[in-house]
Design an enzyme around this catalytic site. Structure first.
Site, PDB file in Angstrom:
ATOM      1  N   ARG A   1       0.849  -1.463  -0.137  1.00  0.00           N
ATOM      2  CA  ARG A   1      -0.139  -0.093   0.061  1.00  0.00           C
ATOM      3  C   ARG A   1       0.757   1.274  -0.010  1.00  0.00           C
ATOM      4  O   ARG A   1       0.717   2.361  -0.797  1.00  0.00           O
ATOM      5  CB  ARG A   1      -1.017   0.171   1.200  1.00  0.00           C
ATOM      6  CG  ARG A   1      -2.220  -0.490   1.158  1.00  0.00           C
ATOM      7  CD  ARG A   1      -2.728  -1.174   2.562  1.00  0.00           C
ATOM      8  NE  ARG A   1      -1.635  -2.030   2.930  1.00  0.00           N
ATOM      9  CZ  ARG A   1      -2.131  -3.335   2.735  1.00  0.00           C
ATOM     10  NH1 ARG A   1      -3.249  -3.660   2.318  1.00  0.00           N
ATOM     11  NH2 ARG A   1      -1.256  -4.399   2.993  1.00  0.00           N
TER      12      ARG A   1
ATOM     13  N   ARG B   1      11.440   4.052   3.573  1.00  0.00           N
ATOM     14  CA  ARG B   1      11.033   2.935   4.609  1.00  0.00           C
ATOM     15  C   ARG B   1      12.194   2.236   4.896  1.00  0.00           C
ATOM     16  O   ARG B   1      12.899   1.762   4.139  1.00  0.00           O
ATOM     17  CB  ARG B   1      10.037   2.125   4.020  1.00  0.00           C
ATOM     18  CG  ARG B   1       9.743   0.965   4.771  1.00  0.00           C
ATOM     19  CD  ARG B   1       8.596   0.089   4.424  1.00  0.00           C
ATOM     20  NE  ARG B   1       7.276   0.893   4.813  1.00  0.00           N
ATOM     21  CZ  ARG B   1       5.841   0.592   4.858  1.00  0.00           C
ATOM     22  NH1 ARG B   1       5.745  -0.979   4.727  1.00  0.00           N
ATOM     23  NH2 ARG B   1       4.855   1.132   5.268  1.00  0.00           N
TER      24      ARG B   1
END
Ligand code: NCD
Length: 339
Positions: A76, A126
Protein backbone atom coordinates in the site's frame (compact mmCIF):
# COMPACT_ATOMS: atom_id res chain seq x y z
CA UNK A 1 6.59 30.34 -13.94
CA UNK A 2 6.25 27.35 -11.62
CA UNK A 3 2.68 26.07 -11.45
CA UNK A 4 1.02 27.11 -8.20
CA UNK A 5 -0.98 24.84 -5.93
CA UNK A 6 -4.77 24.99 -6.03
CA UNK A 7 -5.73 25.76 -2.41
CA UNK A 8 -8.87 24.86 -0.58
CA UNK A 9 -10.12 28.02 1.18
CA UNK A 10 -9.76 26.36 4.60
CA UNK A 11 -6.11 25.55 3.99
CA UNK A 12 -4.89 29.12 4.47
CA UNK A 13 -6.55 29.92 7.77
CA UNK A 14 -4.00 28.94 10.42
CA UNK A 15 -3.03 32.09 12.27
CA UNK A 16 -1.35 30.25 15.19
CA UNK A 17 1.61 29.08 13.17
CA UNK A 18 2.18 31.89 10.72
CA UNK A 19 3.64 29.66 8.05
CA UNK A 20 1.25 26.80 7.48
CA UNK A 21 3.95 24.13 7.31
CA UNK A 22 7.48 25.30 8.06
CA UNK A 23 9.29 21.93 7.96
CA UNK A 24 11.59 20.66 5.22
CA UNK A 25 11.00 16.98 6.08
CA UNK A 26 8.16 14.81 7.32
CA UNK A 27 9.97 12.40 9.64
CA UNK A 28 7.22 12.03 12.24
CA UNK A 29 4.00 13.35 13.71
CA UNK A 30 5.89 14.07 16.93
CA UNK A 31 7.42 17.20 15.36
CA UNK A 32 4.13 18.63 14.16
CA UNK A 33 1.83 21.11 15.85
CA UNK A 34 -1.92 20.56 15.77
CA UNK A 35 -2.46 23.24 13.12
CA UNK A 36 0.24 21.70 10.91
CA UNK A 37 -1.50 18.32 11.06
CA UNK A 38 -4.79 19.99 10.18
CA UNK A 39 -3.12 21.85 7.34
CA UNK A 40 -1.96 18.60 5.71
CA UNK A 41 -5.41 17.03 6.17
CA UNK A 42 -7.10 20.05 4.63
CA UNK A 43 -4.67 20.14 1.72
CA UNK A 44 -5.52 16.49 1.02
CA UNK A 45 -9.22 17.27 0.49
CA UNK A 46 -8.65 18.62 -3.03
CA UNK A 47 -6.76 15.45 -3.95
CA UNK A 48 -9.53 13.18 -2.68
CA UNK A 49 -11.81 15.08 -5.08
CA UNK A 50 -9.34 14.88 -7.99
CA UNK A 51 -8.77 11.15 -7.45
CA UNK A 52 -12.49 10.53 -7.89
CA UNK A 53 -12.43 12.10 -11.37
CA UNK A 54 -11.75 10.02 -14.48
CA UNK A 55 -8.83 12.36 -15.35
CA UNK A 56 -6.57 12.30 -12.29
CA UNK A 57 -3.49 14.13 -13.48
CA UNK A 58 -2.23 17.47 -12.13
CA UNK A 59 0.96 19.12 -13.41
CA UNK A 60 2.07 20.60 -10.11
CA UNK A 61 5.28 18.60 -9.75
CA UNK A 62 6.14 18.37 -13.46
CA UNK A 63 9.91 18.23 -13.90
CA UNK A 64 10.61 17.07 -10.34
CA UNK A 65 12.08 13.66 -9.51
CA UNK A 66 10.87 11.68 -6.50
CA UNK A 67 12.75 8.61 -5.32
CA UNK A 68 10.92 6.01 -3.23
CA UNK A 69 13.70 4.16 -1.38
CA UNK A 70 12.13 1.16 0.32
CA UNK A 71 14.45 -0.96 2.46
CA UNK A 72 11.49 -2.95 3.81
CA UNK A 73 8.57 -4.63 2.07
CA UNK A 74 5.44 -2.67 1.28
CA UNK A 75 2.35 -2.85 -0.91
CA UNK A 76 0.00 0.00 0.00
CA UNK A 77 2.53 2.59 1.10
CA UNK A 78 4.91 2.17 -1.85
CA UNK A 79 2.14 2.01 -4.45
CA UNK A 80 0.30 4.98 -3.04
CA UNK A 81 3.44 7.13 -2.88
CA UNK A 82 4.17 6.14 -6.48
CA UNK A 83 0.63 6.91 -7.62
CA UNK A 84 0.63 10.17 -5.63
CA UNK A 85 3.83 11.40 -7.27
CA UNK A 86 2.65 10.42 -10.74
CA UNK A 87 -0.76 12.04 -10.33
CA UNK A 88 1.04 15.27 -9.45
CA UNK A 89 3.10 14.99 -12.63
CA UNK A 90 6.50 14.10 -11.10
CA UNK A 91 8.95 11.52 -12.39
CA UNK A 92 8.86 8.75 -9.79
CA UNK A 93 11.56 6.13 -9.37
CA UNK A 94 11.38 3.20 -6.95
CA UNK A 95 14.45 1.70 -5.33
CA UNK A 96 13.90 -1.73 -3.81
CA UNK A 97 16.57 -2.69 -1.30
CA UNK A 98 16.29 -6.35 -2.29
CA UNK A 99 17.71 -5.61 -5.74
CA UNK A 100 19.96 -2.64 -4.84
CA UNK A 101 23.57 -2.32 -3.68
CA UNK A 102 22.30 -2.51 -0.10
CA UNK A 103 22.50 -6.27 -0.66
CA UNK A 104 26.17 -5.81 -1.55
CA UNK A 105 26.84 -4.22 1.84
CA UNK A 106 26.54 -0.53 0.98
CA UNK A 107 25.97 1.56 4.09
CA UNK A 108 22.77 3.53 4.53
CA UNK A 109 24.69 6.80 4.35
CA UNK A 110 26.43 5.82 1.09
CA UNK A 111 23.04 4.93 -0.40
CA UNK A 112 21.66 8.28 0.79
CA UNK A 113 24.59 10.19 -0.72
CA UNK A 114 24.03 8.37 -4.02
CA UNK A 115 20.33 9.28 -4.11
CA UNK A 116 21.26 12.86 -3.25
CA UNK A 117 23.83 13.07 -6.07
CA UNK A 118 21.07 12.11 -8.51
CA UNK A 119 19.37 15.36 -7.50
CA UNK A 120 16.11 13.98 -6.29
CA UNK A 121 13.61 16.66 -5.33
CA UNK A 122 12.09 14.47 -2.60
CA UNK A 123 13.07 11.12 -1.14
CA UNK A 124 10.53 8.79 0.47
CA UNK A 125 12.12 6.22 2.77
CA UNK A 126 10.97 3.07 4.51
CA UNK A 127 13.53 1.32 6.69
CA UNK A 128 13.51 -1.39 9.34
CA UNK A 129 15.56 0.69 11.80
CA UNK A 130 13.94 3.37 13.97
CA UNK A 131 15.73 6.65 13.29
CA UNK A 132 17.10 5.68 9.85
CA UNK A 133 14.91 8.25 8.12
CA UNK A 134 16.15 11.08 10.35
CA UNK A 135 19.71 9.95 9.70
CA UNK A 136 19.21 10.16 5.93
CA UNK A 137 17.38 13.49 6.22
CA UNK A 138 20.49 14.91 7.85
CA UNK A 139 22.65 13.86 4.88
CA UNK A 140 20.65 14.95 1.86
CA UNK A 141 19.64 18.32 0.39
CA UNK A 142 16.01 17.59 -0.45
CA UNK A 143 12.86 16.94 1.61
CA UNK A 144 12.66 13.47 3.11
CA UNK A 145 9.36 11.74 3.88
CA UNK A 146 9.15 8.88 6.36
CA UNK A 147 7.21 5.92 4.95
CA UNK A 148 7.78 3.92 8.16
CA UNK A 149 10.98 3.54 10.19
CA UNK A 150 11.21 0.49 12.43
CA UNK A 151 8.99 0.80 15.47
CA UNK A 152 9.25 4.58 15.50
CA UNK A 153 6.84 6.45 13.20
CA UNK A 154 4.70 6.15 10.08
CA UNK A 155 3.40 9.72 9.79
CA UNK A 156 1.51 9.47 6.49
CA UNK A 157 -0.43 6.46 7.85
CA UNK A 158 -1.57 8.51 10.86
CA UNK A 159 -2.55 11.42 8.61
CA UNK A 160 -4.53 9.19 6.27
CA UNK A 161 -6.25 7.55 9.23
CA UNK A 162 -7.25 10.93 10.67
CA UNK A 163 -8.58 12.03 7.27
CA UNK A 164 -10.53 8.79 6.92
CA UNK A 165 -12.12 9.24 10.35
CA UNK A 166 -12.98 12.85 9.58
CA UNK A 167 -14.70 11.86 6.34
CA UNK A 168 -16.52 8.88 7.86
CA UNK A 169 -17.89 11.11 10.62
CA UNK A 170 -18.88 13.76 8.04
CA UNK A 171 -16.70 16.40 9.67
CA UNK A 172 -15.87 19.32 7.37
CA UNK A 173 -12.34 20.51 6.45
CA UNK A 174 -10.69 22.32 9.34
CA UNK A 175 -12.31 20.04 11.95
CA UNK A 176 -10.31 18.22 14.56
CA UNK A 177 -11.42 14.96 16.23
CA UNK A 178 -12.49 16.40 19.55
CA UNK A 179 -14.85 14.06 21.39
CA UNK A 180 -14.11 10.98 19.23
CA UNK A 181 -13.03 7.84 21.12
CA UNK A 182 -10.60 5.61 19.24
CA UNK A 183 -9.55 2.16 20.50
CA UNK A 184 -6.28 0.87 19.03
CA UNK A 185 -5.83 -2.85 19.63
CA UNK A 186 -3.04 -5.25 18.76
CA UNK A 187 0.73 -5.32 18.73
CA UNK A 188 1.20 -1.81 20.10
CA UNK A 189 4.79 -2.54 21.16
CA UNK A 190 6.13 -3.04 17.63
CA UNK A 191 3.78 -0.70 15.81
CA UNK A 192 4.93 2.56 14.25
CA UNK A 193 1.32 2.94 13.10
CA UNK A 194 0.14 2.95 16.72
CA UNK A 195 2.79 5.47 17.75
CA UNK A 196 2.08 7.92 14.95
CA UNK A 197 -1.66 7.51 15.39
CA UNK A 198 -1.49 8.15 19.14
CA UNK A 199 0.47 11.34 18.46
CA UNK A 200 -1.88 12.55 15.72
CA UNK A 201 -5.17 11.54 17.32
CA UNK A 202 -4.34 13.03 20.72
CA UNK A 203 -3.08 16.24 19.05
CA UNK A 204 -6.45 16.45 17.27
CA UNK A 205 -8.37 16.07 20.53
CA UNK A 206 -9.51 12.43 20.24
CA UNK A 207 -9.57 10.18 23.30
CA UNK A 208 -7.29 7.25 22.59
CA UNK A 209 -7.44 3.84 24.25
CA UNK A 210 -4.74 1.27 23.59
CA UNK A 211 -5.30 -2.43 24.18
CA UNK A 212 -2.83 -5.33 23.99
CA UNK A 213 -1.59 -8.27 26.03
CA UNK A 214 0.96 -7.04 28.61
CA UNK A 215 3.87 -8.43 26.55
CA UNK A 216 2.86 -6.31 23.54
CA UNK A 217 2.28 -3.03 25.43
CA UNK A 218 5.16 -0.52 25.77
CA UNK A 219 5.92 0.18 29.45
CA UNK A 220 5.68 4.00 29.38
CA UNK A 221 2.75 4.32 26.99
CA UNK A 222 0.37 6.04 29.44
CA UNK A 223 2.69 9.06 29.29
CA UNK A 224 1.51 9.57 25.69
CA UNK A 225 -1.90 10.57 27.03
CA UNK A 226 -3.75 7.32 26.30
CA UNK A 227 -5.86 5.01 28.45
CA UNK A 228 -4.26 1.57 28.73
CA UNK A 229 -6.30 -1.65 28.61
CA UNK A 230 -5.49 -5.34 28.58
CA UNK A 231 -9.14 -6.42 28.45
CA UNK A 232 -10.44 -5.92 24.90
CA UNK A 233 -14.13 -5.91 25.87
CA UNK A 234 -13.52 -3.06 28.33
CA UNK A 235 -11.43 -1.16 25.76
CA UNK A 236 -14.25 -1.44 23.22
CA UNK A 237 -17.07 -0.15 25.42
CA UNK A 238 -18.64 2.83 23.66
CA UNK A 239 -15.72 3.36 21.22
CA UNK A 240 -16.50 5.30 18.02
CA UNK A 241 -13.57 3.86 16.07
CA UNK A 242 -11.76 0.54 16.51
CA UNK A 243 -8.34 0.34 14.88
CA UNK A 244 -6.90 -3.16 14.68
CA UNK A 245 -3.18 -3.89 14.25
CA UNK A 246 -1.28 -6.86 12.90
CA UNK A 247 1.00 -9.00 15.05
CA UNK A 248 4.38 -7.90 13.68
CA UNK A 249 6.11 -11.28 13.86
CA UNK A 250 9.07 -9.97 11.86
CA UNK A 251 9.95 -7.60 14.73
CA UNK A 252 9.51 -10.21 17.48
CA UNK A 253 12.46 -12.04 18.92
CA UNK A 254 11.04 -14.85 21.00
CA UNK A 255 7.52 -15.77 22.06
CA UNK A 256 5.20 -12.80 22.66
CA UNK A 257 1.85 -14.61 22.49
CA UNK A 258 0.92 -18.14 23.61
CA UNK A 259 -0.63 -19.03 20.22
CA UNK A 260 -2.49 -17.26 17.37
CA UNK A 261 -5.64 -19.13 18.42
CA UNK A 262 -5.49 -17.84 21.97
CA UNK A 263 -4.64 -14.35 20.72
CA UNK A 264 -7.73 -14.35 18.50
CA UNK A 265 -9.86 -15.50 21.42
CA UNK A 266 -8.74 -12.58 23.61
CA UNK A 267 -7.94 -9.81 21.11
CA UNK A 268 -9.52 -10.73 17.76
CA UNK A 269 -12.25 -8.40 16.48
CA UNK A 270 -15.33 -10.50 15.74
CA UNK A 271 -18.84 -9.24 14.95
CA UNK A 272 -19.92 -10.21 18.48
CA UNK A 273 -17.12 -8.17 19.99
CA UNK A 274 -17.78 -5.19 17.76
CA UNK A 275 -21.28 -5.02 19.27
CA UNK A 276 -19.64 -3.85 22.53
CA UNK A 277 -18.42 -0.66 20.87
CA UNK A 278 -20.74 2.26 20.06
CA UNK A 279 -23.68 1.23 17.80
CA UNK A 280 -22.21 3.21 14.89
CA UNK A 281 -18.59 2.14 15.57
CA UNK A 282 -16.26 2.11 12.58
CA UNK A 283 -13.45 -0.37 11.99
CA UNK A 284 -9.98 0.38 10.65
CA UNK A 285 -6.84 -1.60 9.85
CA UNK A 286 -3.68 -0.26 8.16
CA UNK A 287 -3.10 -3.58 6.39
CA UNK A 288 -1.73 -6.07 5.72
CA UNK A 289 -4.44 -7.97 7.63
CA UNK A 290 -4.15 -11.38 9.16
CA UNK A 291 -7.75 -12.44 8.65
CA UNK A 292 -8.98 -14.79 11.34
CA UNK A 293 -6.34 -13.61 13.83
CA UNK A 294 -6.68 -9.92 14.77
CA UNK A 295 -9.78 -9.39 12.62
CA UNK A 296 -12.53 -11.62 11.24
CA UNK A 297 -13.53 -11.34 7.59
CA UNK A 298 -17.14 -10.52 8.54
CA UNK A 299 -15.82 -7.38 10.24
CA UNK A 300 -13.11 -6.46 7.73
CA UNK A 301 -15.56 -6.73 4.83
CA UNK A 302 -18.55 -5.16 6.61
CA UNK A 303 -19.93 -2.68 4.07
CA UNK A 304 -21.35 -0.25 6.64
CA UNK A 305 -18.69 -0.43 9.34
CA UNK A 306 -15.31 -1.15 7.76
CA UNK A 307 -13.21 1.82 6.58
CA UNK A 308 -10.32 -0.32 5.38
CA UNK A 309 -10.58 0.44 1.66
CA UNK A 310 -11.37 4.07 2.42
CA UNK A 311 -8.09 4.23 4.33
CA UNK A 312 -6.31 3.18 1.14
CA UNK A 313 -8.15 5.87 -0.83
CA UNK A 314 -7.23 8.55 1.72
CA UNK A 315 -3.63 7.34 1.57
CA UNK A 316 -3.13 8.47 -2.01
CA UNK A 317 -4.64 11.91 -1.28
CA UNK A 318 -2.57 12.41 1.88
CA UNK A 319 0.64 11.46 0.09
CA UNK A 320 -0.20 13.88 -2.72
CA UNK A 321 -0.71 16.63 -0.14
CA UNK A 322 2.60 15.82 1.61
CA UNK A 323 4.56 15.73 -1.67
CA UNK A 324 2.99 19.01 -2.80
CA UNK A 325 3.58 20.85 0.47
CA UNK A 326 7.16 19.62 0.97
CA UNK A 327 8.27 20.41 -2.59
CA UNK A 328 6.97 23.96 -2.59
CA UNK A 329 10.40 25.31 -1.80
CA UNK A 330 11.94 23.49 -4.77
CA UNK A 331 9.12 24.83 -6.94
CA UNK A 332 9.62 28.34 -5.52
CA UNK A 333 5.96 28.64 -4.66
CA UNK A 334 5.61 32.24 -3.41
CA UNK A 335 5.67 32.67 0.35
CA UNK A 336 7.43 29.40 1.00
CA UNK A 337 10.35 29.71 3.41
CA UNK A 338 11.83 26.92 5.48
CA UNK A 339 12.46 27.76 9.14
C1 NCD B 1 1.97 -0.95 8.37
C2 NCD B 1 3.46 -0.75 8.39
O1 NCD B 1 4.17 -1.13 7.46
O2 NCD B 1 3.91 -0.21 9.37
N1 NCD B 1 1.40 -1.14 7.12
C3 NCD B 1 1.21 -0.10 6.27
O3 NCD B 1 2.03 0.77 6.11
N2 NCD B 1 0.04 -0.08 5.61
C4 NCD B 1 1.50 -1.91 9.38
C5 NCD B 1 1.97 -3.32 9.30
O4 NCD B 1 2.91 -3.66 8.62
O5 NCD B 1 1.34 -4.13 10.00
Amino acid sequence: MPPSAPHTPAARAYPEGGLAFPHRDLTGIGHLARHEILYLLDEAEQWVALNRQPHKRAALLAGLTIINAFFENSTRTLLSFEIAGKRLGADVVNMHAATSSVKKGETLIDTAMTLNAMRADAIVIRHASSGAVRLIAGKVDCPVLNAGDGQHEHPTQALLDALTIRHALHLPPGSDLNGVTVTICGDILHSRVARSNILALTALGARVRVCAPPALMPAEIAAMGVDVFHDFDAALAGADVVMMLRLQQERMQGQFIPSPREYRHLYGLTLDRLARAAPHALVMHPGPMNRGIEIDSQVADHAARSLITRQVESGVAIRMACLDVLTRRARAVPGWVVA
